[in-house]
Design a protein around this motif. Structure first.
Motif, PDB file in Angstrom:
ATOM      1  N   ALA A 125      -7.967 -17.642  37.098  1.00 20.86           N
ATOM      2  CA  ALA A 125      -9.098 -18.561  37.252  1.00 20.86           C
ATOM      3  C   ALA A 125      -9.637 -19.033  35.907  1.00 20.86           C
ATOM      4  O   ALA A 125      -9.725 -20.242  35.648  1.00 20.86           O
ATOM      5  CB  ALA A 125     -10.191 -17.889  38.074  1.00 20.86           C
ATOM      6  N   VAL A 126     -10.005 -18.089  35.052  1.00 18.37           N
ATOM      7  CA  VAL A 126     -10.608 -18.499  33.775  1.00 18.37           C
ATOM      8  C   VAL A 126      -9.548 -19.076  32.847  1.00 18.37           C
ATOM      9  O   VAL A 126      -9.853 -19.967  32.044  1.00 18.37           O
ATOM     10  CB  VAL A 126     -11.344 -17.317  33.104  1.00 18.37           C
ATOM     11  N   ASP A 175      -9.234 -22.699  33.813  1.00 21.38           N
ATOM     12  CA  ASP A 175     -10.452 -23.445  33.494  1.00 21.38           C
ATOM     13  C   ASP A 175     -10.647 -23.622  31.991  1.00 21.38           C
ATOM     14  O   ASP A 175     -10.981 -24.722  31.518  1.00 21.38           O
ATOM     15  CB  ASP A 175     -11.663 -22.732  34.086  1.00 21.38           C
ATOM     16  N   LEU A 232     -19.025 -16.133  35.200  1.00 23.82           N
ATOM     17  CA  LEU A 232     -18.562 -17.464  35.567  1.00 23.82           C
ATOM     18  C   LEU A 232     -19.731 -18.441  35.699  1.00 23.82           C
ATOM     19  O   LEU A 232     -19.611 -19.612  35.337  1.00 23.82           O
ATOM     20  CB  LEU A 232     -17.781 -17.386  36.882  1.00 23.82           C
ATOM     21  N   MET A 282     -11.137 -22.885  40.327  1.00 18.79           N
ATOM     22  CA  MET A 282     -11.503 -21.473  40.385  1.00 18.79           C
ATOM     23  C   MET A 282     -11.696 -21.018  41.828  1.00 18.79           C
ATOM     24  O   MET A 282     -11.268 -19.928  42.214  1.00 18.79           O
ATOM     25  CB  MET A 282     -12.765 -21.229  39.556  1.00 18.79           C
TER      26      MET A 282
END
Length: 871
Positions: free
Chosen positions: A364-365, A368, A738, A782
């Motif tokens: 996810a990160v 991103d 987040l 995400m």
């Protein structure tokens, strides 16, 4: 920091082959280490210092045979009761399992049930034998008494005759008769007396033999009564406990291993399941302990989430190269972070959730963070900036925000060591390391790869359009007007025009979603939380149907016995304790088990009425511990609880206690970090309040779906129950990090516009417009990645994936893109108020890199490099 990152980006661009080679070496080294040194993972969560851990350590030291893991296999006959042939085949299969290396013992259900069923008949037969023996003893007692009386009378008669004869001899001697004459005169009488004494001795011997036989019979009768009493107590202790169902269609076998179930080799697991399934006409359902596979961390559902992320990237960036770069960077970060985690499994005990958490966050990160930088670089290239300069500036600006955003996630995850729970600390540190690797990849490898990609991250049509636009006279002014027109349209414009409606709508929505959170109940998952079509669920379901849910999670009680007891006294003590344990509400059976060779440790198995994750079983654990004082007072036995059911209760309790202080730490950290970044008092308060709202809403939704069962068929929740005990604390840490990511990216744009002289209310609108597109894409990505874990093959990860997906969705779109700009519009210039004395103390972090753009431009011009284009 911005200048340092700028130079790092330029170095990576210029030395891209070196940087790429270094990362390839790192990936290869980590992959090789993971393959060579990985060990087994666990789903048994222990906390040092708890009663369950102390009792387990005691068993390992003093009674190792009782310290191994256990599992069950449920056998069912689909049509009718087991036939004699099937019973023999099942018993033979279980005997074969017992012979496997690593198996301590196997309970044959048919033999055990026969013993339980025959106990009543044996007790009745024993009672009948005792009654018959008592009658026989009672019948023989008068005869013995009569014989004794006759012997006593004969002895008295002989003694009187002897006394009379002795008096006669004395009288004859007084008359002067010689001794020989006296003896001759009394010889006949003396002979008769002697003969009588011989008969008396024979009669006494016969009586003694009869008396001895009667005494031995009485002793045997007393022993038989004692054994019968123990048998009755044993039968009473096992009441309600069955190993073969009453209709004869199901049987449950318990398998005791020499090691914990998490340490079982895949070969042993497979051998047990293969042998158990080898009986024709019989269904075999091994329990979760045997079937759980925690070696695989990536499944189909996770792949779907990544695929959705790829589609979003392509739609936003327009080329496969640009869309593929964030994915590639994320996969490399995951390979290093999760691979490093696997390499440590041989020396660090960690749960199966640990690498899954790293995978989830890393993907996810990683996507991103790279997206933010790629999007900035792409925008600058379209504005006419030189690729080398654009890469360096992107790392110095967006990369600076990425570093800070990643730092917030790392700190929040690393703070999981604060509660003092080892398995949670390992999770947090492993996930934090994976996020840190994702940041390093974004600011080092990504600029190098961007150097290889060049302008291929922009489609030919878009590039041609950009060249034509840049060649027009007055293009900058036209672009500014167009940008302002766009900022006055869309969601950001509507929110800032209707701030009160936006604030009330957002707060009400989040508050309603948060209502179920008040009913949050924590526990660790059992077989009932597995997918319906899984063998583990079928085993759990069959066990509950035929034998009661409590058989799926027995509670182990360890008793310290007083010293100096013999075998009989130990048995009596065991049943005394079992009686007390069985008196606890919610306990179906309490059965004595193994006793240590020195007769100092006794193990009991307590079967609760419901499953291990139920609220009633949690209460049973508490009540058993409370009963310990009474047991010690009445029996002298000190008890303690262990086993996975008791351990799960301890873990859940500890985690619930750790939740408030951890939340306080995270909220405090949030305020301090945002105070440093935005140099404002109200913006950190707004960001923190928004985080609490989105967190409460995520908790409420998790409770509604996974605890109450709302929308259960949609999310494959077949057995609603308590929420995964460490999900809330993980959700707090991860969602905080987040949320601060999106807060930084959207508020930095607003602050930059305000710092450049734009009025406060317009700065909110223009800053929102600049950040909205990339934040929307990043949030969708995400959410997609996290949502892919909602249907993970590891059911423990599912509520975490759901909570994170919904939490990010709400935080990004309801809090950061609705509530925050609406409140900042209402606050106006007050949003940026900071006391002068505090402004002098706080360092200026320049998170958006504005100073770099203003100051570095002339320096780079002096070096003969192209000047950067301002944002």
């Amino acid at each position: 920091m911005a200048s340092l990152l700028y130079r790092l980006g330029r170095f990576a661009y210029d030395r891209r082959w070196l940087v790429l080679a270094a990362w390839l070496v790192i990936v290869a080294a980590v992959g090789g280490s993971a393959a060579a040194f990985h060990g087994s993972m666990t789903n048994n969560f222990q906390i040092p210092g708890t009663e369950t851990q102390r009792m387990l350590d005691k068993l390992k030291a003093e009674l190792p045979s009782a310290a191994g893991g256990s599992a069950t296999v449920v056998f069912t006959s689909p049509d009718a009761a087991f036939t004699d042939s099937q019973k023999r085949d099942l018993s033979a299969a279980l005997a074969k399992i017992k012979g496997l290396d690593g198996v301590q013992n196997v309970t044959d259900p048919f033999t055990t049930q026969a013993q339980l069923d025959g106990a009543a008949a044996k007790i009745a037969d024993g009672k009948a034998q005792i009654q018959a023996n008592e009658a026989k003893l009672a019948a023989g007692a008068p005869q013995l008494e009569a014989a004794k009386a006759k012997l006593d009378a004969t002895r008295a008669q002989l003694d009187a005759g002897q006394a009379q004869l002795d008096a006669q001899k004395k009288a004859l001697a007084a008359q002067g008769l010689p001794a020989a004459a006296i003896a001759q005169a009394t010889a006949s009488a003396q002979a008769q007396l002697n003969a009588g004494r011989q008969q008396l001795a024979a009669g006494q011997a016969q009586y003694d033999a009869g008396k001895k036989q009667a005494d031995e019979g009485a002793a045997k009768l007393a022993d038989a009564k004692a054994q019968l009493a123990l048998a009755q107590r044993q039968a009473t202790a096992a009441e309600g406990l069955r190993f073969v169902s009453s209709d004869g269609k199901a049987a449950i076998a318990s398998i005791q291993f020499t090691k914990s179930t998490d340490a079982l080799t895949p070969a042993l697991r497979q051998d047990v399941q293969s042998i158990a399934s080898s009986v024709a006409g019989v269904n075999a359902y091994p329990s979760k302990e045997l079937t759980q596979d925690i070696s695989q961390i990536f499944g189909t559902s996770e792949g779907i989430g990544v695929a959705v992320a790829a589609i979003v990237l392509f739609v936003m960036l327009g080329t496969f190269v640009a869309a593929g770069l964030p994915l590639l960077m994320a996969l490399i970060g995951v390979a290093v972070g999760v691979g490093g985690t696997f390499a440590l499994t041989s020396v660090v005990s960690m749960s199966s959730v640990t690498p899954m958490l790293g995978l989830m966050l890393g993907l996810a990160v990683g996507i991103d963070y790279s997206l933010f930088i790629v999007n900035r670089h792409r925008t600058q290239l379209l504005g006419g900036m030189d690729p080398r300069e654009s890469v360096a500036l992107s790392i110095g600006t967006s990369g600076n925000a990425v570093v800070f955003a990643g730092l917030t996630v790392v700190i929040a995850l690393a703070a999981l060591v604060v509660p003092g729970l080892p398995f949670l600390a390992v999770m947090g540190l492993a996930a934090a390391a994976t996020v840190a690797v994702a940041v390093l990849v974004a600011v080092t490898l990504l600029p190098a790869v961007l150097g290889f990609a060049g302008r291929r991250i922009i489609s030919r049509r878009r590039w041609a359009k950009a060249l034509a636009e840049n060649a027009k006279a007055g293009h900058a002014e036209e672009e500014a007007r167009t940008d302002l027109e766009k900022a006055n349209r869309g969601w950001g414009a509507w929110v800032t025009r209707h701030p009160w409606v936006s604030v009330l709508g957002a707060v009400v929505l989040l508050a309603v979603l948060a209502v179920p959170a008040a009913q949050l109940r924590l526990a660790l998952p059992d077989g009932g939380s597995e997918p319906v079509d899984s063998t583990a669920f079928k085993a759990y379901d069959a066990t509950g149907k035929y034998f009661g849910e409590g058989m799926t999670g027995p509670i182990i009680v360890v008793g310290d016995l007083p010293p100096g007891l013999d075998a009989s006294a130990v048995q009596a003590k065991e049943y005394d304790v079992a009686d007390q344990l069985r008196s606890v509400p919610g306990v179906v059976a309490a059965v004595p088990g193994t006793v240590s060779p020195d007769r100092r440790i006794a193990v009991f198995q307590v079967i609760p009425k419901e499953g291990p994750a139920s609220a009633s079983t949690v209460q049973v654990v508490h009540d058993l511990r409370a009963k310990g004082a009474d047991i010690q007072a009445s029996t002298g036995v000190t008890i303690g609880l262990t086993g996975q059911t008791a351990a799960n209760v301890d873990v859940s309790s500890k985690l619930a206690d750790a939740l408030p202080p951890y939340l306080t730490i995270v909220v405090g950290l949030s305020f301090i970090l945002l105070l440093l970044v935005f140099r404002s008092l109200l913006v950190p308060l707004l960001a923190t309040g928004g985080f609490l709202l989105s967190l409460g809403a995520a908790f409420g939704a998790v409770v509604a779906v996974y605890q109450w069962g709302w929308l259960g068929p949609v999310f494959d929740v077949t057995h609603p129950g308590a929420v995964l005990s460490f999900m809330p604390i993980l959700l707090i840490g991860i969602l905080f990090g987040l949320a601060m990511d999106y807060q930084v990216f959207i508020t930095s744009g607003i602050r930059e516009s305000y710092a450049h002289g734009v009025e406060a209310h317009l700065a909110v609108r223009t800053g929102f417009h600049h950040a909205a597109r990339v934040i929307t894409a990043a949030a969708i990505i995400m959410v997609s990645v996290f949502a892919g874990f909602i249907f993970s093959h590891l059911t423990m990860v599912r509520p975490l994936g759901f909570g994170l997906a919904l939490g990010v969705l709400l935080d990004a779109f309801v809090v950061r893109m609705t509530l925050v700009p609406a409140v900042m519009r209402l606050l106006g210039t007050a949003a940026w108020w900071l006391p002068r004395w505090l402004a002098r103390i706080l360092p200026d972090l320049d998170i958006e890199g504005a100073k770099l753009e203003r100051v570095a431009a002339p320096e780079r011009s002096d070096e003969g490099e192209p000047e950067p284009v301002a944002r």
